[in-house]
Design a protein around this motif. Structure first.
Motif, mmCIF file in Angstrom:
data_model
loop_
_atom_site.group_PDB
_atom_site.id
_atom_site.type_symbol
_atom_site.label_atom_id
_atom_site.label_comp_id
_atom_site.label_asym_id
_atom_site.label_seq_id
_atom_site.Cartn_x
_atom_site.Cartn_y
_atom_site.Cartn_z
ATOM 1 N N ASP A 51 0.660 2.607 3.877
ATOM 2 C CA ASP A 51 -0.166 3.642 3.241
ATOM 3 C C ASP A 51 0.678 4.905 3.030
ATOM 4 N N HIS B 181 1.547 5.096 -2.298
ATOM 5 C CA HIS B 181 1.076 6.049 -3.318
ATOM 6 C C HIS B 181 2.270 6.912 -3.711
ATOM 7 N N ASN C 93 -5.105 14.497 2.023
ATOM 8 C CA ASN C 93 -5.058 13.417 3.020
ATOM 9 C C ASN C 93 -3.904 12.450 2.765
ATOM 10 N N LYS D 45 -8.295 -1.400 -6.938
ATOM 11 C CA LYS D 45 -8.666 -0.651 -5.739
ATOM 12 C C LYS D 45 -9.897 0.184 -6.025
ATOM 13 N N HIS E 177 -6.252 -0.221 5.161
ATOM 14 C CA HIS E 177 -6.107 0.674 6.315
ATOM 15 C C HIS E 177 -7.239 0.636 7.354
ATOM 16 N N HIS F 284 0.846 -1.200 0.000
ATOM 17 C CA HIS F 284 0.000 0.000 0.000
ATOM 18 C C HIS F 284 0.881 1.249 0.000
ATOM 19 N N TYR G 204 -12.761 3.037 -4.016
ATOM 20 C CA TYR G 204 -13.024 3.932 -2.893
ATOM 21 C C TYR G 204 -14.518 4.033 -2.642
HETATM 22 N N1 DUC Z 1 -6.719 6.736 1.313
HETATM 23 C C1 DUC Z 1 -5.671 5.967 1.148
HETATM 24 O O1 DUC Z 1 -5.786 4.768 0.918
HETATM 25 N N2 DUC Z 1 -4.463 6.501 1.235
HETATM 26 C C2 DUC Z 1 -4.197 7.868 1.463
HETATM 27 C C3 DUC Z 1 -5.363 8.694 1.687
HETATM 28 C C4 DUC Z 1 -6.651 8.026 1.588
HETATM 29 O O2 DUC Z 1 -7.673 8.619 1.752
#
Ligand code: DUC
Ligand code: ZN
Length: 468
Positions: free
Chosen positions: A324, A70, A346, A159, A248, A68, A161
């Motif tokens: 993360d 970014h 974030n 992935k 997370h 994980h 969200y």
């Molecule tokens: N989500 C993530 O998985 N990483 C960084 C910020 C977020 O909102």
């Protein structure tokens, strides 16, 4: 043929720690023998062609696998501050030898184009071996069919969200379709599980009441927004026979939902992150703008939540500790949200700190055995994402990705000395137990004394398998 012997260390195998020597030929582990046995039985490793590393007093771990990160990823008005080069150098310095990065889909971008773009971006840049998950955030009619083409190319995870509406959030119907497709492909879907609509509403109420400081990030994302989304996603996953992976996780209730589902036999896996295990929500008790450092998502939680995370790691309901890693500078990036916490991008850094902070907070404090530690930082992430047994374990035939940790040393963490490219560190000033002595990727030294020392662009793309 290049030969390397690592002798005299405490080697953390899948069966537990043993006193052993490891022989490596051309980057692959070829022998694991009881310490000293080789010396006496086979005449030792002292022929000139074998590089011998004395690991006496050191713990020899499978190289860390961080699934994980970014790197160089759009966030706020800019990008995360580590390139694939600097971020993987930081990973190597901190004992991680493989990353699985998140590739963010552009608006309207077909998944095969995303695959090409991110492959090109990472190629030749990484200090360690790598792969990536493809993020699905911009829907088009044939997107689930396109998922298969990536799986065939070795990108066997995606992935989604459940938060950030209007940016990357997908709806429940799309979640259902992605999970359904993943079930037939044997791919895995990483789910960011937070109820985005409720968070947006709560955030608006806070701002309307004049509560705009970074400290309100915590109140904007109540624990139950995570628990609700985890529960909803589990129900949807159940309808599709899929095997989701929750990223997370930070709260007790969310973990309880995962535990319950796993107890029923659902093939669910979940991670928590270094910061949820080691930091708590007391950091938000200040009007200072510096609190923006902790504007990462989900926010840090209570000590009670933290205790639950440690228990779940030991029970296997959480099987992975990730970083993360989402580095964003306080100056020039996070300060965009000086007048409204919603404008603070974030994320927080940690790819360099994950192995050692987890060791210090876990093993040194008696919360994790050495074996469990190796599992959560290396073996389980490798297994979950199709990298095992090539990665994640010390066994004959595996890549010689090895992290040598000195348990008797202390490391003082500081942004001043870190390799990761960001202007703060979440554990600033902490004196953590242990140090990263040296790090090998396929038998090549890539980290020493907490620094990156390997050749430029050493890392290779690893095609990942589907779930069996
Ligand atoms: N989500 C993530 O998985 N990483 C960084 C910020 C977020 O909102
Ligand atoms: Zn993330």
């Amino acid at each position: 043929m290049s030969l390397l012997a690592i002798t005299g260390g405490t080697v953390v195998t899948e069966a537990g720690p043993i006193a052993a020597d490891i022989l490596v030929a051309d980057g692959v582990i070829t022998e694991i023998t009881p310490s000293g046995a080789h010396t006496t039985a086979l005449g030792g490793y002292d022929d000139a062609s074998t590089a011998v590393i004395d690991a006496t007093g050191l713990i020899v771990l499978p190289g860390g696998v961080d699934v994980h990160t970014h790197m160089d990823s759009p966030s706020g008005l800019g990008h995360t501050t580590d390139s694939h080069q600097s971020g993987t150098r930081a990973a190597a310095a901190g004992g991680t030898t493989t990353i699985v990065d998140f590739a963010p889909q552009r608006k309207g971008e077909p998944l095969p184009s995303l695959y090409e773009r991110w492959s090109e971006k990472m190629s030749g840049q990484c200090a360690i071996d790598y792969s990536f998950h493809a993020t699905i955030s911009s829907w088009y009619p044939t997107i689930t069919a396109d998922m298969s083409s990536l799986v065939n190319d070795g990108v066997s995870s995606f992935k989604v969200y459940m938060a950030y509406k209007g940016a990357v959030m997908i709806d429940d119907r799309q979640l259902f379709e992605v999970l359904r497709a993943s079930a037939s492909q044997g791919s895995r879907v990483c789910i960011h599980a937070e109820n985005g609509d409720v968070i947006d509403a709560v955030s608006q109420h806070l701002v309307d009441a004049g509560k705009t400081l970074p400290r309100y990030h915590k109140l904007a994302r109540p624990a139950d927004t995570e628990a609700e989304a985890v529960n909803r996603a589990i129900m949807i996953a159940r309808l599709t026979d899929s095997a989701p992976y929750f990223v997370h996780l930070s709260t007790k209730r969310a973990v309880d939902h995962v535990q319950e589902a796993r107890a029923e036999g659902l093939p669910i896996a979940a991670e928590t992150c270094t910061h949820y295990l080691s930091l708590d929500d007391s950091v938000y008790d200040s009007d200072d703008f510096d609190v923006a450092k902790y504007v990462l998502t989900p926010p840090l939680r209570t000590r009670e939540d933290q205790d639950r995370l440690w228990t779940a790691l030991n029970d296997g309901d959480l099987s992975v500790v990730s970083s993360d890693h989402c580095p964003l500078c306080l100056v020039g990036q996070k300060d965009l949200g000086r007048h409204d916490f919603r404008d603070i991008p974030n994320g927080g850094p940690g790819v360099e700190n994950r192995v050692l902070v987890t060791y210090s907070e876990g093993v040194a404090k008696g919360r994790l055995s050495l074996q469990k530690f190796a599992e959560v930082i290396a073996t389980e992430p490798a297994k979950t994402f199709g990298l095992y047994p090539r990665k994640g374990a010390i066994r004959v035939g595996s890549d010689a990705d090895l992290t040598l940790l000195d348990p008797n040393a202390t490391t003082v963490v500081s942004a001043q000395t870190q390799v990761q490219n960001v202007d703060y560190n979440l554990w600033e000033g902490w004196a953590v137990r242990g140090s990263i002595h040296s790090v090998y990727s396929r038998g090549v030294l890539v980290g020493a004394s907490g620094r990156h020392v390997g050749p430029h662009g050493h890392g290779r793309f690893i095609a990942r398998k589907v779930r069996s």
